[in-house]
Design a protein around this motif. Structure first.
Motif, short mmCIF file in Angstrom:
data_model
loop_
_atom_site.label_atom_id
_atom_site.label_comp_id
_atom_site.label_asym_id
_atom_site.label_seq_id
_atom_site.Cartn_x
_atom_site.Cartn_y
_atom_site.Cartn_z
N SER A 192 -53.11 -16.53 26.57
CA SER A 192 -52.67 -17.02 25.26
C SER A 192 -53.44 -18.29 24.92
N SER A 193 -53.43 -18.65 23.65
CA SER A 193 -54.08 -19.89 23.23
C SER A 193 -53.07 -20.74 22.46
N GLU A 194 -53.28 -22.04 22.52
CA GLU A 194 -52.37 -22.96 21.86
C GLU A 194 -52.56 -22.93 20.34
N HIS A 195 -51.47 -23.09 19.63
CA HIS A 195 -51.52 -23.29 18.18
C HIS A 195 -51.41 -24.80 17.95
N ASN A 196 -52.49 -25.49 18.27
CA ASN A 196 -52.48 -26.94 18.29
C ASN A 196 -53.62 -27.47 17.43
N ALA A 197 -53.31 -28.39 16.53
CA ALA A 197 -54.30 -28.90 15.59
C ALA A 197 -55.44 -29.64 16.27
N ASN A 198 -55.30 -29.97 17.55
CA ASN A 198 -56.40 -30.60 18.27
C ASN A 198 -57.54 -29.63 18.55
N LEU A 199 -57.25 -28.32 18.42
CA LEU A 199 -58.28 -27.31 18.63
C LEU A 199 -59.01 -27.04 17.32
N GLU A 200 -60.33 -27.03 17.40
CA GLU A 200 -61.14 -26.86 16.18
C GLU A 200 -60.84 -25.56 15.46
N GLU A 201 -60.63 -24.47 16.21
CA GLU A 201 -60.36 -23.19 15.57
C GLU A 201 -59.03 -23.19 14.82
N VAL A 203 -51.00 -31.69 11.99
CA VAL A 203 -50.79 -31.02 10.72
C VAL A 203 -50.09 -31.99 9.77
N LYS A 204 -50.71 -32.25 8.62
CA LYS A 204 -50.21 -33.23 7.64
C LYS A 204 -50.01 -34.60 8.28
N GLY A 205 -50.69 -34.86 9.39
CA GLY A 205 -50.56 -36.14 10.07
C GLY A 205 -49.25 -36.33 10.78
N ILE A 206 -48.47 -35.22 10.97
CA ILE A 206 -47.11 -35.35 11.51
C ILE A 206 -46.96 -34.69 12.87
N ILE A 207 -47.24 -33.38 12.97
CA ILE A 207 -47.03 -32.67 14.23
C ILE A 207 -48.30 -31.91 14.60
N GLN A 208 -48.41 -31.55 15.87
CA GLN A 208 -49.62 -30.89 16.35
C GLN A 208 -49.58 -29.38 16.20
N VAL A 209 -48.39 -28.78 16.28
CA VAL A 209 -48.32 -27.31 16.26
C VAL A 209 -48.59 -26.77 14.87
N SER A 210 -49.22 -25.58 14.82
CA SER A 210 -49.51 -24.95 13.54
C SER A 210 -48.63 -23.73 13.28
N ARG A 211 -47.94 -23.27 14.31
CA ARG A 211 -47.01 -22.14 14.16
C ARG A 211 -45.73 -22.49 14.89
N SER A 212 -44.60 -22.09 14.32
CA SER A 212 -43.33 -22.38 14.98
C SER A 212 -42.22 -21.59 14.31
N ILE A 213 -41.15 -21.38 15.07
CA ILE A 213 -39.86 -21.02 14.49
C ILE A 213 -39.14 -22.33 14.27
N GLY A 214 -38.63 -22.55 13.09
CA GLY A 214 -38.03 -23.84 12.76
C GLY A 214 -38.97 -24.69 11.96
N ASP A 215 -38.86 -26.01 12.09
CA ASP A 215 -39.65 -26.94 11.27
C ASP A 215 -39.56 -26.55 9.80
N VAL A 216 -38.35 -26.23 9.35
CA VAL A 216 -38.19 -25.66 8.01
C VAL A 216 -38.55 -26.65 6.90
N TYR A 217 -38.56 -27.95 7.21
CA TYR A 217 -38.96 -28.92 6.19
C TYR A 217 -40.42 -28.77 5.81
#
Length: 244
Positions: free
Chosen positions: A106-115, A140-154
């Motif tokens: 698997s690969s991370e859904h992390n904004a630190n990764l260029e892809e 992402v938006k200068g707030i969190i690193q993950v690009s996919r999630s369940i939750g983070d509804v804001y």
């Protein structure tokens, strides 16, 4: 299975389910609170079972995607019911030597990764601030690193991006479309005769251990207590990095 509590409240959850359908393993890496990780632990597998039952027990990539979507919708409904009393629920979330080769499944859904940054910019071409570098870390938006999630509804529904949530999570402007996605990436690996074991872990392990290092530990030691051994090795590496 082993867990180390890093925050005042344990935000992560994990589960293993096994039966005639196969084996289901879940590692749910929560942030902003434990609510989503607990909800996913309680509901994702049940939803997968229910949806696959409609297809005579067959699990397909579409079955998995639908189970994630059903879980996401269920948690969003819970947020809708609880938001006025507990606005923080809108900011909670839950994102693989010695002759043995390590294969990352698997690969991370992390904004630190260029892809991942490229994917976000492609999905949001009209938002120049979709990713921002803050203190040496892409977010992402200068707030969190993950690009996919369940939750983070804001970050998905504008009605929860209000002054009721903590300032550090608040987006400066309304969004025309959800910033994050609950759609999982699905990778299929056919088990081969020489495959030995799987390691399921959150980034708490992988930030301090390479694939090869983790595989070597498991390969070179008895299976009993091996999860705790991996955690101990990661903690020792983290301590060394902190010192130096």
């Amino acid at each position: 299975m082993a867990v180390v509590q890093a925050n005042q409240v344990l935000e992560d959850q994990s589960q293993i389910e096994s039966g005639s359908f196969g084996t289901f393993v879940g590692v749910y890496d929560g942030h902003g609170g434990p609510d989503v990780a607990r909800y996913v632990c309680d509901n994702l597998f049940r939803n997968l079972q229910a949806i696959s039952a409609e297809n005579y027990g067959v699990v397909t990539p579409e079955t998995i995607r639908n189970a994630f979507l059903l879980t996401e919708n269920g948690f969003t409904a819970l947020v809708s019911e609880s938001f006025n009393a507990r606005p923080s629920i809108a900011t909670a979330k839950v994102g693989n030597t010695g002759g043995v080769a390590a294969i990352q499944l698997s690969s991370e859904h992390n904004a630190n990764l260029e892809e991942v940054r490229h994917e976000l910019k492609t999905l949001h071409p009209n938002d120049p601030d979709i990713v921002a570098l803050k203190h040496g870390v892409w977010r992402v938006k200068g707030i969190i690193q993950v690009s996919r999630s369940i939750g983070d509804v804001y970050m998905k529904h504008a009605e929860y991006n209000t002054e009721q949530i903590a300032q550090k999570f608040r987006l400066p402007e309304a969004t025309a479309m959800p910033i994050l996605s609950a759609t999982p990436s699905i990778i299929t690996h056919d088990i081969q005769p020489n495959d030995c074991f799987l390691i399921f872990a959150s980034d708490g392990l992988w930030e301090h251990s390479s694939n090869e290092e983790a595989v070597e530990i498991v390969h070179s030691n008895p299976r009993s207590g091996i999860a705790k051994r991996l955690v101990k090795a990661a903690l020792q590496e983290a301590a060394r990095n902190e010192i130096f």
